[in-house]
Design a protein around this motif. Structure first.
Motif, PDB file in Angstrom:
ATOM      1  N   GLY A 191       0.784  -1.225   0.000  1.00 20.10           N
ATOM      2  CA  GLY A 191       0.000   0.000   0.000  1.00 20.10           C
ATOM      3  C   GLY A 191       0.813   1.271   0.000  1.00 20.10           C
ATOM      4  N   ASP A 192       2.128   1.182   0.233  1.00 18.92           N
ATOM      5  CA  ASP A 192       2.965   2.379   0.232  1.00 18.92           C
ATOM      6  C   ASP A 192       3.044   2.987  -1.164  1.00 18.92           C
ATOM      7  OD1 ASP A 192       3.545   2.341   2.923  1.00 18.92           O
ATOM      8  OD2 ASP A 192       5.487   1.354   2.693  1.00 18.92           O
ATOM      9  N   LEU A 193       3.129   4.310  -1.191  1.00 15.73           N
ATOM     10  CA  LEU A 193       3.254   5.021  -2.456  1.00 15.73           C
ATOM     11  C   LEU A 193       4.726   5.144  -2.844  1.00 15.73           C
ATOM     12  CD1 LEU A 193       1.629   6.652  -4.613  1.00 15.73           C
ATOM     13  CD2 LEU A 193       2.213   8.700  -3.295  1.00 15.73           C
ATOM     14  N   VAL A 194       5.042   4.769  -4.074  1.00 17.73           N
ATOM     15  CA  VAL A 194       6.394   4.901  -4.609  1.00 17.73           C
ATOM     16  C   VAL A 194       6.309   5.700  -5.908  1.00 17.73           C
ATOM     17  CG1 VAL A 194       8.415   3.693  -5.535  1.00 17.73           C
ATOM     18  CG2 VAL A 194       7.187   2.746  -3.563  1.00 17.73           C
ATOM     19  N   ILE A 195       7.045   6.802  -5.975  1.00 14.72           N
ATOM     20  CA  ILE A 195       7.118   7.579  -7.211  1.00 14.72           C
ATOM     21  C   ILE A 195       8.127   6.922  -8.138  1.00 14.72           C
ATOM     22  CG2 ILE A 195       7.836   9.776  -8.222  1.00 14.72           C
ATOM     23  CD1 ILE A 195       6.802  11.184  -5.739  1.00 14.72           C
ATOM     24  N   VAL A 196       7.731   6.729  -9.382  1.00 15.29           N
ATOM     25  CA  VAL A 196       8.625   6.170 -10.398  1.00 15.29           C
ATOM     26  C   VAL A 196       8.602   7.082 -11.622  1.00 15.29           C
ATOM     27  CG1 VAL A 196       8.284   3.800  -9.612  1.00 15.29           C
ATOM     28  CG2 VAL A 196       6.839   4.708 -11.438  1.00 15.29           C
ATOM     29  N   GLU A 197       9.635   7.002 -12.421  1.00 17.21           N
ATOM     30  CA  GLU A 197       9.683   7.767 -13.655  1.00 17.21           C
ATOM     31  C   GLU A 197       8.837   7.091 -14.721  1.00 17.21           C
ATOM     32  OE1 GLU A 197      14.248   9.354 -12.828  1.00 17.21           O
ATOM     33  OE2 GLU A 197      13.894   7.471 -13.886  1.00 17.21           O
ATOM     34  N   TYR A 245       6.316  -6.003  -3.801  1.00 13.10           N
ATOM     35  CA  TYR A 245       6.214  -5.733  -2.360  1.00 13.10           C
ATOM     36  C   TYR A 245       4.941  -4.968  -2.006  1.00 13.10           C
ATOM     37  CZ  TYR A 245      10.852  -7.608  -1.626  1.00 13.10           C
ATOM     38  OH  TYR A 245      11.932  -8.471  -1.549  1.00 13.10           O
ATOM     39  N   GLY A 246       4.028  -4.890  -2.967  1.00 13.58           N
ATOM     40  CA  GLY A 246       2.726  -4.296  -2.692  1.00 13.58           C
ATOM     41  C   GLY A 246       2.662  -2.797  -2.853  1.00 13.58           C
ATOM     42  N   ALA A 247       3.651  -2.198  -3.503  1.00 10.11           N
ATOM     43  CA  ALA A 247       3.649  -0.747  -3.666  1.00 10.11           C
ATOM     44  C   ALA A 247       2.527  -0.300  -4.593  1.00 10.11           C
ATOM     45  CB  ALA A 247       4.987  -0.281  -4.230  1.00 10.11           C
ATOM     46  N   GLN A 248       2.086   0.930  -4.382  1.00 11.15           N
ATOM     47  CA  GLN A 248       1.243   1.626  -5.344  1.00 11.15           C
ATOM     48  C   GLN A 248       2.134   2.644  -6.037  1.00 11.15           C
ATOM     49  OE1 GLN A 248      -2.396   3.172  -3.700  1.00 11.15           O
ATOM     50  NE2 GLN A 248      -3.026   1.185  -2.878  1.00 11.15           N
ATOM     51  N   LEU A 249       2.211   2.569  -7.356  1.00 14.27           N
ATOM     52  CA  LEU A 249       3.152   3.391  -8.106  1.00 14.27           C
ATOM     53  C   LEU A 249       2.494   4.661  -8.620  1.00 14.27           C
ATOM     54  CD1 LEU A 249       5.100   0.695 -10.169  1.00 14.27           C
ATOM     55  CD2 LEU A 249       5.459   1.470  -7.817  1.00 14.27           C
ATOM     56  N   LEU A 250       3.210   5.761  -8.485  1.00 14.67           N
ATOM     57  CA  LEU A 250       2.810   7.039  -9.049  1.00 14.67           C
ATOM     58  C   LEU A 250       3.806   7.384 -10.143  1.00 14.67           C
ATOM     59  CD1 LEU A 250       1.165   9.663  -9.095  1.00 14.67           C
ATOM     60  CD2 LEU A 250       2.653  10.537  -7.268  1.00 14.67           C
ATOM     61  N   GLU A 251       3.349   7.334 -11.379  1.00 14.97           N
ATOM     62  CA  GLU A 251       4.224   7.545 -12.526  1.00 14.97           C
ATOM     63  C   GLU A 251       4.354   9.040 -12.811  1.00 14.97           C
ATOM     64  OE1 GLU A 251       4.314   4.483 -15.825  1.00 14.97           O
ATOM     65  OE2 GLU A 251       3.367   6.156 -16.852  1.00 14.97           O
ATOM     66  N   ALA A 252       5.588   9.539 -12.759  1.00 12.83           N
ATOM     67  CA  ALA A 252       5.861  10.961 -12.981  1.00 12.83           C
ATOM     68  C   ALA A 252       6.579  11.144 -14.306  1.00 12.83           C
ATOM     69  CB  ALA A 252       6.698  11.522 -11.844  1.00 12.83           C
ATOM     70  N   PRO A 253       6.348  12.258 -14.989  1.00 10.85           N
ATOM     71  CA  PRO A 253       6.876  12.421 -16.350  1.00 10.85           C
ATOM     72  C   PRO A 253       8.367  12.710 -16.401  1.00 10.85           C
ATOM     73  CG  PRO A 253       5.728  14.403 -15.670  1.00 10.85           C
ATOM     74  CD  PRO A 253       5.488  13.386 -14.585  1.00 10.85           C
ATOM     75  N   LEU A 254       8.935  12.446 -17.573  1.00  8.84           N
ATOM     76  CA  LEU A 254      10.322  12.776 -17.908  1.00  8.84           C
ATOM     77  C   LEU A 254      10.331  13.806 -19.024  1.00  8.84           C
ATOM     78  CD1 LEU A 254      11.923   9.230 -18.354  1.00  8.84           C
ATOM     79  CD2 LEU A 254      12.356  10.743 -16.442  1.00  8.84           C
ATOM     80  N   LYS A 284       6.606   6.933   0.077  1.00  7.22           N
ATOM     81  CA  LYS A 284       7.555   6.256   0.956  1.00  7.22           C
ATOM     82  C   LYS A 284       8.931   6.230   0.299  1.00  7.22           C
ATOM     83  CE  LYS A 284       8.093   3.581   4.713  1.00  7.22           C
ATOM     84  NZ  LYS A 284       7.422   2.251   4.706  1.00  7.22           N
ATOM     85  N   ALA A 285       8.955   6.178  -1.030  1.00  7.24           N
ATOM     86  CA  ALA A 285      10.221   6.112  -1.766  1.00  7.24           C
ATOM     87  C   ALA A 285      10.051   6.761  -3.132  1.00  7.24           C
ATOM     88  CB  ALA A 285      10.685   4.657  -1.917  1.00  7.24           C
ATOM     89  N   ILE A 286      11.180   7.204  -3.675  1.00  9.44           N
ATOM     90  CA  ILE A 286      11.232   7.762  -5.022  1.00  9.44           C
ATOM     91  C   ILE A 286      12.305   6.979  -5.775  1.00  9.44           C
ATOM     92  CG2 ILE A 286      11.631   9.817  -6.430  1.00  9.44           C
ATOM     93  CD1 ILE A 286      11.120  11.425  -3.753  1.00  9.44           C
ATOM     94  N   TYR A 287      11.909   6.333  -6.855  1.00 13.91           N
ATOM     95  CA  TYR A 287      12.839   5.521  -7.634  1.00 13.91           C
ATOM     96  C   TYR A 287      13.278   6.317  -8.854  1.00 13.91           C
ATOM     97  CZ  TYR A 287      14.491   1.842 -10.802  1.00 13.91           C
ATOM     98  OH  TYR A 287      15.244   1.100 -11.678  1.00 13.91           O
ATOM     99  N   THR A 288      14.580   6.548  -8.967  1.00 12.94           N
ATOM    100  CA  THR A 288      15.094   7.323 -10.088  1.00 12.94           C
ATOM    101  C   THR A 288      16.349   6.685 -10.669  1.00 12.94           C
ATOM    102  OG1 THR A 288      15.843   9.534 -10.791  1.00 12.94           O
ATOM    103  CG2 THR A 288      16.472   8.824  -8.577  1.00 12.94           C
TER     104      THR A 288
END
Length: 385
Positions: free
Chosen positions: A101-107, A121-130, A152-156
């Motif tokens: 359920g944690d929010l993870v920002i991804v590109e 791991y059950g993340a909910q992904l928030l897709e951010a633009p490039l 909770k995390a930002i994946y870059t």
């Protein structure tokens, strides 16, 4: 969620006709230091085939620290944990920081296996633009506010991003660090390609900008730099995480391959990395330019391609938004060229009119042939939504 990229390896193995392989992100055999690696792999080292330390062989950790210091990132042994490739580093990051359920920002787009790991791991992904300067950090506050909760995390992937090839600007790196502090979020800093810059000047890493920041979790690998089959990488993180990382890795594979670590240790200690880079970077630059020239020759204004300063990839978008690269994949394969369709890099199924091409695997002549085959597939298939 499996990996479209990894599955393509098995798919290609089932085809016997000639295929120009733009799909997998790997150096071609001629750009791997095979002779040296074979020589060092044959060195008789006591204890080479027994279990090793979970955190990594001490001599290899020393070489990692020297390598990082040479590139502006001073570190310490209690910050480094050796991993079985970069993928295990991403898995460890998600295991430690992501709960269901944690929010993870991804590109968007981003590395499909990175998305898949967070989702596992059950993340909910928030897709951010490039854009051409990497992750559009300026829009993150609005996206987060609209969603009603902080990540909770930002994946870059800051350097020569997979799949786009773009690089995160200095100003955006600084802003990203500020937002992570504000939100209490971890930055999962995945940088497999940082040493593969062949044009223009390096941009300071997140660790160089803010040394010792406990919110930076750096994932590194030698898969793209030396050879992917070695499966040797590491993470560099706050010392408070070291015991947790060791415990988590022990539950995965006990230790990274000791023979592989020994081989790479000898390679690095012998001073062979820089000569290797000096040789391959000019060839990667040549191949990138050859692919852009080929795209212009065969497609003209029908496509737009990125122009990276390093790494392995071009991101190619069709001017005709009705082109469906997933539907085009099989006809292209039949024509003799493989790529990864754009939707593989999005959990929302975006980028149907785009695809990723790897220029690292082919000579300029082969690149031109592959792009010509891709154009033939487009012309014959009429692959549209």
């Amino acid at each position: 969620m499996g990996s479209v990229i990894d599955s393509s390896t098995s798919l290609l193995a089932r085809h016997t006709h000639d295929i120009v392989r733009f799909a997998m992100g790997a150096p071609s055999d001629d750009l791997m230091p095979v002779e040296l690696l074979d020589r060092f792999a044959a060195n008789p080292v006591p204890g080479k085939y027994t279990y090793g330390s979970t955190e990594g062989e001490p001599d290899f950790v020393d070489q990692i620290l020297k390598l990082q210091a040479e590139h502006g990132h001073a570190s310490a042994p209690d910050r480094v944990t050796v991993t079985t490739g970069g993928m295990q580093g991403l898995d460890l990051a998600c295991k430690l920081f992501v709960d269901p359920g944690d929010l993870v920002i991804v590109e968007g787009p981003t590395y499909t296996n990175g998305n898949a790991t967070a989702l596992s791991y059950g993340a909910q992904l928030l897709e951010a633009p490039l854009d051409e300067n990497g992750l559009v950090v300026e829009v993150l506050p609005e996206l987060v506010a609209r969603g009603g909760r902080t990540p909770k995390a930002i994946y870059t992937i800051p350097n020569f991003q997979n799949p786009s090839g773009v690089t995160l600007s200095l100003a955006r790196r600084e802003q990203l660090l500020e937002l992570a502090a504000q939100w209490g979020a971890m930055i999962i800093d995945d940088d497999p390609y940082g040493l593969l810059r062949f044009e223009n000047s390096p941009i300071p890493s997140l660790n160089e900008i803010d040394p010792g920041n406990p919110r930076i979790f750096s994932v590194r690998t030698l898969s793209k730099i030396l050879a992917p089959g070695l499966r040797v990488g590491w993470v560099d993180a706050d010392p408070s995480l070291h015991p947790l990382l060791i415990n988590a890795k022990q539950a995965m594979d006990t230790c990274t391959s000791v023979p592989a670590q020994r081989t790479v240790t000898d390679f690095l200690a012998g001073g062979h990395l820089q000569p290797h880079l000096d040789r391959v970077l000019s060839l990667y630059c040549e191949r990138k330019n050859a692919m852009r020239v080929a795209l212009d020759r065969h497609f003209g204004d029908a496509v737009r391609a990125t122009d990276p300063d390093g790494g392995f990839f071009l991101w190619v978008a069709f001017a005709d938004a009705q082109v469906d690269t997933a539907a085009l994949f099989e006809p292209a394969l039949a024509e003799g060229v493989a790529y990864i369709p754009g939707p593989a890099f999005s959990t929302n199924g975006n980028f149907h009119d785009a695809l990723r091409l790897c220029f690292a695997t082919s000579t300029p002549e082969r690149i031109d042939e592959g792009v010509a085959r891709l154009k033939a597939a487009v012309d014959k298939s009429g692959a549209q939504r």
